[in-house]
Design an enzyme around this catalytic site. Structure first.
Site, PDB file in Angstrom:
ATOM      1  N   ARG A 207      43.763  31.717  33.392  1.00 58.96           N
ATOM      2  CA  ARG A 207      44.878  30.759  33.402  1.00 58.96           C
ATOM      3  C   ARG A 207      46.210  31.524  33.418  1.00 58.96           C
ATOM      4  NH1 ARG A 207      44.448  25.805  31.621  1.00 58.96           N
ATOM      5  NH2 ARG A 207      46.390  25.686  32.807  1.00 58.96           N
TER       6      ARG A 207
ATOM      7  N   CYS B  84      36.666  24.123  31.834  1.00 57.03           N
ATOM      8  CA  CYS B  84      38.086  24.429  31.607  1.00 57.03           C
ATOM      9  C   CYS B  84      38.400  24.638  30.135  1.00 57.03           C
ATOM     10  CB  CYS B  84      38.958  23.320  32.188  1.00 57.03           C
ATOM     11  SG  CYS B  84      38.727  21.727  31.370  1.00 57.03           S
TER      12      CYS B  84
ATOM     13  N   ARG C 222      53.394  18.977  31.194  1.00 57.30           N
ATOM     14  CA  ARG C 222      52.098  18.314  30.980  1.00 57.30           C
ATOM     15  C   ARG C 222      52.404  16.893  30.556  1.00 57.30           C
ATOM     16  NH1 ARG C 222      46.829  20.526  27.782  1.00 57.30           N
ATOM     17  NH2 ARG C 222      46.712  21.562  29.784  1.00 57.30           N
TER      18      ARG C 222
ATOM     19  N   HIS D  90      45.054  18.770  37.595  1.00 55.19           N
ATOM     20  CA  HIS D  90      45.247  19.958  36.760  1.00 55.19           C
ATOM     21  C   HIS D  90      45.213  21.181  37.692  1.00 55.19           C
ATOM     22  CE1 HIS D  90      45.677  22.314  33.301  1.00 55.19           C
ATOM     23  NE2 HIS D  90      44.512  22.141  32.700  1.00 55.19           N
TER      24      HIS D  90
ATOM     25  N   ASP E 125      33.355  19.033  32.332  1.00 51.16           N
ATOM     26  CA  ASP E 125      34.540  18.885  31.477  1.00 51.16           C
ATOM     27  C   ASP E 125      34.212  17.805  30.450  1.00 51.16           C
ATOM     28  OD1 ASP E 125      37.128  18.972  30.437  1.00 51.16           O
ATOM     29  OD2 ASP E 125      38.049  17.864  32.089  1.00 51.16           O
TER      30      ASP E 125
ATOM     31  N   GLN F  50      44.768  24.862  36.534  1.00 55.80           N
ATOM     32  CA  GLN F  50      43.385  25.127  36.119  1.00 55.80           C
ATOM     33  C   GLN F  50      42.536  25.450  37.345  1.00 55.80           C
ATOM     34  OE1 GLN F  50      41.874  24.879  32.790  1.00 55.80           O
ATOM     35  NE2 GLN F  50      40.376  26.025  33.979  1.00 55.80           N
TER      36      GLN F  50
END
Ligand code: CP
Ligand code: NVA
Length: 302
Positions: free
Chosen positions: A283, A255, A97, A124, A215, A127
């Site tokens: 996830r 998310c 990340r 992402h 988000d 996700q």
């Protein structure tokens, strides 16, 4: 055998994406990491991704080693390339990340094991895999469904809109002026045969939508823009009044982490048509499916 990396979801073909989702749901996933390591590097905070990745590695028989960016010092103690070479010697896969997507590209260029994007400034993908898995579990067939995105055309939006294109979901994104998707992203979606309509009108986006997703307004790394973003995104909250304008059986995705009262109201995120907890748990399943998919071809048959 050359290794496959997953820096964005369209590094998979649409057929491979379905294979990953099928592996995510496999009752007895192949133990592709039997007694092998997985390096998990985090330059930014994480709750879901770190826990999902660690437990996916355990499920596949491996041992996760999670590290904070500060302790390894990417491009401080040593270059991202050197770190990727070093970690390739200890581990069967590297997940990272990062602040700058370019760091992942550099690591993938130097690594001799698969590199998986666990979130960058522009993508992402793990996700998005979980999101599509959640929608497949809820709706079954996805082709022809409509997804409304309300808010920032950020990393999560980009990966989700690519994944949506790959499974035949049409997207309408409502974003404040200056926060919509760039033209090259829309071209990338179009190359996949997908469709993204962009407007500045949340009501237009949710009309006829099977899925409403949003988000945070300020992503990690953008904290110094928080005030400006709060003003720009006023009116882009997914509240009950907006959600009620989608189809009657529409579902809500986020998310997480969520900010109740900013991008979503408590009534919606905690409401009966919110799938966020299944989405979060997925996830783990999606990451397990992805790691199995990437590593299976590399496991030498006994
Ligand atoms: N959704 C997600 O990536 O959560 P974390 O930042 O907690 O990993
Ligand atoms: N867009 C958010 C997602 C967090 C999971 C961020 O990048 O901070």
């Amino acid at each position: 055998m050359s290794v496959r990396h997953l820096l964005e979801v369209d590094d998979l073909t649409p057929t491979e994406l379905v294979e990953v989702l099928d592996l995510a749901e496999a009752a007895d996933p192949p133990r592709v990491l039997d007694r092998r390591g997985a390096a998990l590097l985090f330059e930014k905070p994480s709750a879901r991704t770190r826990n999902a990745a660690e437990m996916a590695v355990v499920d596949l028989g491996g041992h996760p080693v999670a590290m904070q960016g500060g302790e390894v010092g990417i491009d401080v103690r040593e270059t991202a390339e050197d770190l990727a070479r070093v970690l390739s010697g200890f581990h069967a896969v590297i997940g990272a990340r990062v602040f700058a997507h370019r760091t992942l590209v550099r690591m993938a260029g130097a690594a001799s094991v698969p590199v998986v994007n666990l979130l960058s400034d522009v993508a992402h993908p793990t996700q998005a895999l979980a999101d599509i898995l959640t929608l497949r579990q809820h709706f079954g067939a996805l082709a022809g469904r409509r997804l409304a995105w309300v808010g920032d055309a950020n990393n999560v939006f980009r990966s989700l809109s690519l994944a949506a294109a790959m499974v035949g979901i049409r997207v309408h994104a409502a974003c404040p002026a200056g926060f919509g998707p760039p033209a090259d992203h829309l071209a990338r979606v179009a190359d996949l045969g997908g469709e993204v309509t962009v407007s500045e009108r949340p009501e237009a986006a949710v009309e006829g939508a099977d899925v409403v997703s949003t988000d945070v307004w300020t992503s990690m790394g953008q904290e110094d823009e928080a005030e400006r973003r709060r003003s720009a995104f006023a009116g882009f909250i997914v509240d009950q009044a907006l959600f009620d304008q989608a189809l009657p059986d529409a579902v809500f995705l986020h998310c997480l982490p969520a900010h109740r009262g900013e991008e979503v109201s408590a009534e919606v995120v905690d409401g009966p048509r919110s799938l966020v907890w299944a989405q979060s748990e997925n996830r783990l399943h999606a990451l397990r499916g992805l790691l199995a998919f990437l590593l299976l071809p590399l496991v030498v048959a006994p």
